[in-house]
Design a protein around this motif. Structure first.
Motif, PDB file in Angstrom:
ATOM      1  N   ILE A 176       9.026  29.720  -5.021  1.00 53.34           N
ATOM      2  CA  ILE A 176       9.931  30.796  -5.452  1.00 53.34           C
ATOM      3  C   ILE A 176       9.102  31.997  -5.886  1.00 53.34           C
ATOM      4  O   ILE A 176       8.447  31.971  -6.927  1.00 53.34           O
ATOM      5  N   MET A 177       9.089  33.043  -5.077  1.00 49.87           N
ATOM      6  CA  MET A 177       8.377  34.286  -5.400  1.00 49.87           C
ATOM      7  C   MET A 177       6.914  34.010  -5.762  1.00 49.87           C
ATOM      8  O   MET A 177       6.393  34.556  -6.744  1.00 49.87           O
ATOM      9  N   ALA A 178       6.244  33.181  -4.979  1.00 52.00           N
ATOM     10  CA  ALA A 178       4.923  32.717  -5.395  1.00 52.00           C
ATOM     11  C   ALA A 178       3.817  32.901  -4.362  1.00 52.00           C
ATOM     12  O   ALA A 178       2.643  32.812  -4.718  1.00 52.00           O
ATOM     13  N   LEU A 179       4.138  33.157  -3.103  1.00 51.60           N
ATOM     14  CA  LEU A 179       3.117  33.098  -2.051  1.00 51.60           C
ATOM     15  C   LEU A 179       2.744  34.450  -1.464  1.00 51.60           C
ATOM     16  O   LEU A 179       1.960  34.518  -0.515  1.00 51.60           O
ATOM     17  N   HIS A 180       3.246  35.541  -2.044  1.00 47.46           N
ATOM     18  CA  HIS A 180       3.015  36.856  -1.454  1.00 47.46           C
ATOM     19  C   HIS A 180       1.583  37.362  -1.633  1.00 47.46           C
ATOM     20  O   HIS A 180       1.214  38.378  -1.056  1.00 47.46           O
ATOM     21  N   TYR A 181       0.778  36.662  -2.434  1.00 48.21           N
ATOM     22  CA  TYR A 181      -0.608  37.102  -2.613  1.00 48.21           C
ATOM     23  C   TYR A 181      -1.534  36.533  -1.550  1.00 48.21           C
ATOM     24  O   TYR A 181      -2.709  36.915  -1.466  1.00 48.21           O
ATOM     25  N   LEU A 182      -1.046  35.623  -0.712  1.00 53.49           N
ATOM     26  CA  LEU A 182      -1.883  34.993   0.302  1.00 53.49           C
ATOM     27  C   LEU A 182      -1.944  35.855   1.562  1.00 53.49           C
ATOM     28  O   LEU A 182      -0.938  36.419   1.991  1.00 53.49           O
ATOM     29  N   PRO A 183      -3.110  35.937   2.202  1.00 54.97           N
ATOM     30  CA  PRO A 183      -3.207  36.684   3.462  1.00 54.97           C
ATOM     31  C   PRO A 183      -2.517  35.924   4.594  1.00 54.97           C
ATOM     32  O   PRO A 183      -2.267  34.717   4.481  1.00 54.97           O
ATOM     33  N   PRO A 184      -2.217  36.603   5.694  1.00 53.61           N
ATOM     34  CA  PRO A 184      -1.434  35.977   6.772  1.00 53.61           C
ATOM     35  C   PRO A 184      -1.999  34.659   7.291  1.00 53.61           C
ATOM     36  O   PRO A 184      -1.251  33.690   7.453  1.00 53.61           O
ATOM     37  N   ASP A 185      -3.299  34.598   7.559  1.00 50.86           N
ATOM     38  CA  ASP A 185      -3.874  33.374   8.120  1.00 50.86           C
ATOM     39  C   ASP A 185      -3.714  32.199   7.166  1.00 50.86           C
ATOM     40  O   ASP A 185      -3.378  31.083   7.580  1.00 50.86           O
ATOM     41  N   ARG A 186      -3.965  32.440   5.884  1.00 48.79           N
ATOM     42  CA  ARG A 186      -3.875  31.340   4.916  1.00 48.79           C
ATOM     43  C   ARG A 186      -2.424  30.925   4.697  1.00 48.79           C
ATOM     44  O   ARG A 186      -2.127  29.724   4.580  1.00 48.79           O
ATOM     45  N   LEU A 187      -1.493  31.881   4.668  1.00 51.62           N
ATOM     46  CA  LEU A 187      -0.099  31.535   4.491  1.00 51.62           C
ATOM     47  C   LEU A 187       0.414  30.725   5.678  1.00 51.62           C
ATOM     48  O   LEU A 187       1.175  29.759   5.509  1.00 51.62           O
ATOM     49  N   THR A 188      -0.005  31.071   6.877  1.00 49.24           N
ATOM     50  CA  THR A 188       0.384  30.304   8.055  1.00 49.24           C
ATOM     51  C   THR A 188      -0.097  28.866   7.946  1.00 49.24           C
ATOM     52  O   THR A 188       0.650  27.917   8.204  1.00 49.24           O
ATOM     53  N   ALA A 189      -1.358  28.690   7.555  1.00 50.24           N
ATOM     54  CA  ALA A 189      -1.903  27.338   7.398  1.00 50.24           C
ATOM     55  C   ALA A 189      -1.198  26.592   6.272  1.00 50.24           C
ATOM     56  O   ALA A 189      -0.926  25.387   6.376  1.00 50.24           O
ATOM     57  N   LEU A 190      -0.876  27.302   5.187  1.00 49.14           N
ATOM     58  CA  LEU A 190      -0.212  26.661   4.056  1.00 49.14           C
ATOM     59  C   LEU A 190       1.171  26.163   4.456  1.00 49.14           C
ATOM     60  O   LEU A 190       1.600  25.085   4.022  1.00 49.14           O
ATOM     61  N   TYR A 191       1.886  26.919   5.278  1.00 54.48           N
ATOM     62  CA  TYR A 191       3.195  26.463   5.723  1.00 54.48           C
ATOM     63  C   TYR A 191       3.092  25.090   6.396  1.00 54.48           C
ATOM     64  O   TYR A 191       3.922  24.202   6.166  1.00 54.48           O
ATOM     65  N   ALA A 192       2.090  24.905   7.229  1.00 54.68           N
ATOM     66  CA  ALA A 192       1.914  23.610   7.890  1.00 54.68           C
ATOM     67  C   ALA A 192       1.593  22.520   6.876  1.00 54.68           C
ATOM     68  O   ALA A 192       2.074  21.383   6.979  1.00 54.68           O
ATOM     69  N   GLU A 193       0.789  22.856   5.865  1.00 54.94           N
ATOM     70  CA  GLU A 193       0.466  21.886   4.817  1.00 54.94           C
ATOM     71  C   GLU A 193       1.704  21.510   4.009  1.00 54.94           C
ATOM     72  O   GLU A 193       1.921  20.334   3.685  1.00 54.94           O
ATOM     73  N   LEU A 194       2.517  22.493   3.672  1.00 54.90           N
ATOM     74  CA  LEU A 194       3.742  22.229   2.914  1.00 54.90           C
ATOM     75  C   LEU A 194       4.711  21.378   3.730  1.00 54.90           C
ATOM     76  O   LEU A 194       5.308  20.424   3.222  1.00 54.90           O
ATOM     77  N   ALA A 195       4.864  21.719   5.002  1.00 49.12           N
ATOM     78  CA  ALA A 195       5.769  20.959   5.857  1.00 49.12           C
ATOM     79  C   ALA A 195       5.317  19.512   5.997  1.00 49.12           C
ATOM     80  O   ALA A 195       6.144  18.596   6.083  1.00 49.12           O
ATOM     81  N   GLY A 196       3.999  19.302   5.985  1.00 48.31           N
ATOM     82  CA  GLY A 196       3.474  17.951   6.099  1.00 48.31           C
ATOM     83  C   GLY A 196       3.766  17.080   4.891  1.00 48.31           C
ATOM     84  O   GLY A 196       3.621  15.852   4.956  1.00 48.31           O
ATOM     85  N   LEU A 197       4.166  17.691   3.787  1.00 50.00           N
ATOM     86  CA  LEU A 197       4.492  16.946   2.572  1.00 50.00           C
ATOM     87  C   LEU A 197       5.968  16.565   2.488  1.00 50.00           C
ATOM     88  O   LEU A 197       6.373  15.852   1.574  1.00 50.00           O
ATOM     89  N   VAL A 198       6.774  17.039   3.429  1.00 53.54           N
ATOM     90  CA  VAL A 198       8.214  16.807   3.385  1.00 53.54           C
ATOM     91  C   VAL A 198       8.551  15.434   3.957  1.00 53.54           C
ATOM     92  O   VAL A 198       8.143  15.091   5.068  1.00 53.54           O
ATOM     93  N   ARG A 199       9.306  14.650   3.206  1.00 48.35           N
ATOM     94  CA  ARG A 199       9.756  13.347   3.677  1.00 48.35           C
ATOM     95  C   ARG A 199      10.927  13.505   4.648  1.00 48.35           C
ATOM     96  O   ARG A 199      11.561  14.557   4.695  1.00 48.35           O
ATOM     97  N   ALA A 200      11.193  12.461   5.406  1.00 51.75           N
ATOM     98  CA  ALA A 200      12.298  12.480   6.367  1.00 51.75           C
ATOM     99  C   ALA A 200      13.596  12.872   5.666  1.00 51.75           C
ATOM    100  O   ALA A 200      13.930  12.336   4.609  1.00 51.75           O
ATOM    101  N   GLY A 201      14.293  13.835   6.252  1.00 50.86           N
ATOM    102  CA  GLY A 201      15.539  14.318   5.682  1.00 50.86           C
ATOM    103  C   GLY A 201      15.376  15.422   4.662  1.00 50.86           C
ATOM    104  O   GLY A 201      16.366  15.991   4.203  1.00 50.86           O
TER     105      GLY A 201
END
Length: 232
Positions: free
Chosen positions: A114-139
């Protein structure tokens, strides 16, 4: 002022700078409720600051398993004094891909920023999205709420008199003062540069992770929430 009381002061400041934040938090908790079907959810609050999201979550789901991640020593001190001991408060640097190794769980029903990731540059934010998605359980789902203009990306610098005044007061606090010194060592004392790409950019970045159905789930002016779900 007691350390825990600083949370109210911070919320007052955020209401001025991020007027849609409370509505966004409630919208995300509604989404958690819809996906968990009455079960106690396990939620990761990414860049959780003083713990507002975790507090609202526990008010609605007292048995929820909540983890808050942040690096800012001031925010962590306030969160640790404000939140119940059931919340796992983790100090981690989202700029470091190894941050996930510090988490108490390998999977979550909801991963929220929530209003927390705007300080990250584009490349790192893109990679972080994949890391965050990898933590999501089924459903479950991953969501990011931030300023997302509907046109081109905007870079800005945070600098306002009331913002600086709040930090000056924190620095003078006998308990939080040392944390302010540590914060300056970690981040420097200059205004932070923020980067706000449009929602379409976030949706493309989310598509690279192991989640489906990325969409804009909420919008209030320039602020929006992008959400992607993991199949059940």
């Amino acid at each position: 002022m007691a350390t825990g009381d600083w949370n109210d002061s911070w919320e007052h400041l955020m209401a001025r700078y991020q007027p849609g934040r409370e509505q966004a938090i409630e919208r995300m908790i509604d989404l958690v409720a819809a996906r968990c079907d009455g079960r106690a959810p396990r939620v990761l609050d990414v860049g959780g600051g003083t713990g507002t999201l975790c507090s609202r979550l526990l008010a609605r789901f007292p048995e929820a398993e909540a983890t808050l991640v942040d690096l800012d020593p001031v925010m962590l001190a306030i969160a640790g004094a404000s939140l119940p001991s059931s919340v796992e408060v983790v100090r981690a640097d989202l700029r470091d891909p190894g941050w996930r190794g510090l988490l108490p769980y390998s999977g979550y029903d909801a991963v929220l920023a929530i209003m927390a990731l705007h300080y990250l540059p584009p490349d790192r934010l893109t990679a972080l999205y994949a890391e965050l998605a990898g933590l999501v359980r089924a459903g479950g789902f991953v969501a990011n709420v931030d300023d997302m203009p509907e046109t081109e990306a905007v870079a800005s610098a945070s600098d306002d008199g009331s913002w600086d005044a709040w930090w000056d007061q924190v620095a003078a606090d006998p308990v939080l003062g040392p944390a302010v010194v540590e914060r300056a060592r970690l981040f420097g004392d200059s205004s932070s540069v923020e980067w706000h790409p449009p929602a379409a950019w976030h949706l493309r970045a989310l598509q690279a992770g192991p989640v489906d159905e990325p969409a804009v789930a909420w919008r209030d002016g320039a602020q929006a929430a992008v959400v992607a779900f993991r199949p059940r």
